[in-house]
Every structure is written in C-alpha cells, then in structure tokens.
Motif scaffolding. Structure first.
Motif, PDB file in Angstrom:
ATOM      1  N   ARG A 259       0.232   4.680  -0.114  1.00 20.67           N
ATOM      2  CA  ARG A 259       0.307   3.433   0.624  1.00 20.67           C
ATOM      3  C   ARG A 259       0.246   3.706   2.120  1.00 20.67           C
ATOM      4  N   VAL A 291      -6.709  -0.277   8.314  1.00 20.09           N
ATOM      5  CA  VAL A 291      -5.877   0.632   7.526  1.00 20.09           C
ATOM      6  C   VAL A 291      -6.021   2.032   8.126  1.00 20.09           C
ATOM      7  N   VAL A 309      -8.116  -1.762  -2.700  1.00 23.20           N
ATOM      8  CA  VAL A 309      -6.780  -1.724  -2.086  1.00 23.20           C
ATOM      9  C   VAL A 309      -6.062  -3.023  -2.438  1.00 23.20           C
ATOM     10  N   VAL A 343      -0.076  -1.770   2.672  1.00 27.28           N
ATOM     11  CA  VAL A 343      -1.301  -1.789   1.872  1.00 27.28           C
ATOM     12  C   VAL A 343      -1.198  -0.654   0.869  1.00 27.28           C
ATOM     13  N   LEU A 345      -3.066   1.707  -1.745  1.00 24.28           N
ATOM     14  CA  LEU A 345      -4.390   2.187  -2.144  1.00 24.28           C
ATOM     15  C   LEU A 345      -4.442   2.432  -3.640  1.00 24.28           C
ATOM     16  N   TRP A 358     -10.199   4.072  -8.224  1.00 22.46           N
ATOM     17  CA  TRP A 358     -10.880   4.741  -7.113  1.00 22.46           C
ATOM     18  C   TRP A 358     -11.941   5.713  -7.636  1.00 22.46           C
TER      19      TRP A 358
END
Length: 418
Positions: A259, A291, A309, A343, A345, A358
């Motif tokens: 994060r 970010v 995200v 945020v 990820l 991802w």
C-alpha cells in the motif's frame, strides 16, 4: 488476521505489510496436504520479497523443519542470525566458500563433479563432513546432472563418502510443468527421479530425504511428496496453480499487502494528457491522484494503463505510464480523495486487487510481483509468529530507525536482524 500495523514508517510513501501469522498458517496448511513428508520452506530471494528472517522464523513457527535458499549467502545469514534446524542451499559457482556452509552445518547441493570436488576440498580444510544432496536433471534441462553424468556423480559421491569427506543425504530435482499436473512430463520426470534414487541407493548411500515437490506438486500431486516437500510461493499465500484455483482453494492466505499514500490529488479538464508520452488522456473533467511508487520500487513499467489499484475501496487502474518513482490514477469526477489517503496495490481486502491480478495485467506470474518489490519499500511485520524468537527491528546504515515492527528489506546486505 489483522493487517493493520501498530505503526507505519513515518514519512514513507509506501510500505509492504507482511503478515507473519499468515506465513505460519500457510505452512500448517501445506503440512496438512503432505502429512507423510517433512516440509522445507523456501525462503530464497529475501523470503520472496517478504523478508528473509521474518519469513524463516514464521515458517518454522508453522512447522517447517527445513529451510531452503538458492544462494549460499542467505543460508549463512539465517544461521548467523541464530536460526536452527536444517538449512539447504543449492545454487553455486566456482569460488564458492563451501567451508563457510560446512562450519555452520548447512546442507549443500551438488550438480556436477566440480562442486562435489569443491565441497570435498572444504571438508578436508574444515574437518567437517559435508551433508550433500545430489541433484539429478530429471527433464527440466536446467541445473542438475543429466543422464550418465548423474551415474558418474553418484560414483564420485560414494568414493568421497569412503574418505569420510561427504555424506550423501539426499537426492532431488525440479519439475518443469508442476503447475500442470496432467502434463506428460510430470510422470516422465517422476520416473527419471525414482530411477536416480534407485541408482544412489544401489551404490550404498544411506539417504535421509528424497525431494521433488515444489508448491504446485505439494498441493496437487501426493505421489511425489516422498520424504520432503519444498513449497515456495505457497508459503506466502499465493497459488502456484492459478488456473486450477486461487489461494482460498488451498487454504492459503496472501501474506503481503502493498500500500501507499496519495502524494497529490487535483482536478484536471477533459483531454489532459497524463504522464510521460501522454499514453493516457482524460476522457472528461476528472480527479487525478499521484501514487508515489514506481518501477524503482518494483512496480512493473508495463503496468501502464492496466495495473489495478484500490482507492477508497474502489477499483481503478494506472492512468498513463508508470514512472521511476510514481504513477497516476484517474479517480473520476466525483472522487473526494485527499493527499495522504491510502491506496492498496495488492493484498489486504480479498475484494481488492491481488498479486495475481497484477500478474495477469502485466503478463507475468505472482512470484515476480512480490519478489520485485524494491529496497525503498519498508516491510512492516504484522502478527506474532516466529517473533518471540528474539527478533528485533532495525534499519540500514545511515537511515532513521523505523517504527516498531518495521524491517528494512535487504537484510543480508544491511545486517538487519528481523
């Protein structure tokens, strides 16, 4: 298992939460699937990016009786940090100081005559009998002795046993297609491996362990568990067979949450190009958020316009190019996000993006996603598994000491004991 640490690293743009209780629980789940075999937790590559020592200690808390590293330097770091139990290391080059491993009671692999000779030379120098696992190339075509060369390696090992220099305690190999359990090479490699074991036993070596099963085979192929299984990525809660099932299908819990905190939020008009090369342009008036992590931190550059995200619980993707230190997200015109907001990820909330998401977005595997997280991203330990064994937090030379529970990555180079 809570993923909220007591403290975040002060001023750090991002951090990776590492749930050591999840690692321990994953090892227990893997042991349940391989009840007749001992378990070697692979902690190479800084514990797949989770931290070498925290991962090792948590794995042992979960019942791992062996630990494995590809490179000897990490095996030495484990032992020098006070980690007990069997440790196995396997990827060597000429010039390796095998004496350092023997003095620390670390098992080593031999794939050819040169490294077996070097191990024997170290045994002569140190006066310690080397514990050696002979590696057979059963069909991967990578490391290991192939065909008749393996027969010669066995004869060499037996001769050195006669001199009291080595003890051949194991035979091992790697699968090429373990993530496809029905692939014909799986059965073929099993047959080659079992023939190699018979060759070693016929030569008179008293084997302690025969090991072939990686994470995928540990979860899907009980016939190849033998005496020891060697899970790697599954220890960290990621599925080695995503086409067959995610972590939850195998009772695994992802141990890492990556994060960051938004560095800037601003409104821009429609048609605004975003980041280098304007690979993305805003389709309408909107809110952009910055970010502060990029490819220097391990974020794949080819995540441009596809990397997932979560901001305020809403899924978004990277807008424009991933830069060295940062990327942008288009939050839409109604966003009320502010600088400093979190945020995510990957990891954490199961409904949010995962390392596998991802991987699929960038055309790779989840292994690469977690191991590539760079040294600028501090690891924050969550949970208690293995931490009662005298673990302490530390920092790299020249940096400010991190908050309690924070471990700087790169423990081998920095000397941090986690």
């Amino acid at each position: 298992m809570s993923l909220q640490p007591t403290h975040d690293p002060v001023g750090a743009p991002a951090c990776a939460l590492v749930d050591v209780d999840a690692i321990a629980a994953n090892v227990r789940a893997l042991r349940d699937r391989s009840p007749g075999a001992a378990l070697l937790a692979v902690v190479k590559a800084d514990g797949y990016g989770h931290g070498l020592l925290p991962a090792a200690r948590a794995a042992q808390a979960g019942g791992a009786t062996w630990l494995g590293t590809a490179q000897q330097s990490e095996a030495l770091a484990l032992r020098d940090a006070g980690v007990t139990g069997r440790i196995f290391t396997w990827l060597h080059v000429p010039g390796t100081d095998f004496g350092a491993a023997l003095q620390r009671d670390i098992d080593v692999s031999a794939s050819g005559s040169w490294d077996l000779d070097a191990v024997a030379a170290a045994a002569r120098t140190t006066g310690r009998t080397a514990r050696v696992h002979l590696k057979v190339d059963s069909g991967l075509g990578r490391n290991g002795a192939f065909g008749s060369d393996f027969v010669d390696l066995v004869a060499q090992g037996r001769r050195l046993e006669g001199e009291g220099l080595v003890s051949v305690v194991g035979v091992w190999s790697h699968f090429a297609y373990a993530d496809e359990p029905d692939h014909p090479t799986v059965r073929a490699q099993r047959e080659v491996f079992e023939a190699a074991v018979r060759t070693v036993e016929a030569a008179g070596c008293a084997l302690e362990v025969r090991h072939l099963a990686n994470s995928a085979a540990t979860l899907t192929n009980p016939a190849v568990h033998y005496d020891l299984v060697r899970p790697g990525i599954a220890v960290y809660g990621l599925s080695p067979v995503p086409r067959l099932g995610g972590p939850e299908a195998y009772g695994l819990v992802p141990a890492m949450t990556l994060r960051a905190h938004l560095a800037l939020v601003k409104r821009v008009p429609a048609g605004q190009g975003v980041s280098y090369g304007h690979a993305y342009s805003t389709p309408a008036d909107t809110v952009l958020a910055l970010v502060p992590v990029g490819y220097a931190d391990g974020i794949p550059r080819n995540a441009t316009n596809v990397g997932p995200v979560s901001v305020d619980g809403r899924r978004n993707v990277v807008a424009g190019r991933v830069c060295m230190d940062q990327f942008v997200v288009d939050l839409g015109p109604d966003s009320q996000a502010r600088a400093g907001d979190e945020v995510v990820l990957f990891g954490g909330d199961p409904s949010g993006p995962s390392a596998q998401d991802w991987a699929e977005a960038t055309g790779t595997i989840s292994y690469e996603i977690v191991t590539r997280i760079g040294p600028r991203v501090p690891r924050v330990l969550v949970g208690t598994a293995g931490r009662e064994a005298g673990s302490t937090a530390g920092s790299t030379a020249g940096s400010t000491a991190p908050a309690p529970g924070v471990v700087a990555p790169g423990v081998v180079a920095s000397g941090v004991v986690a």
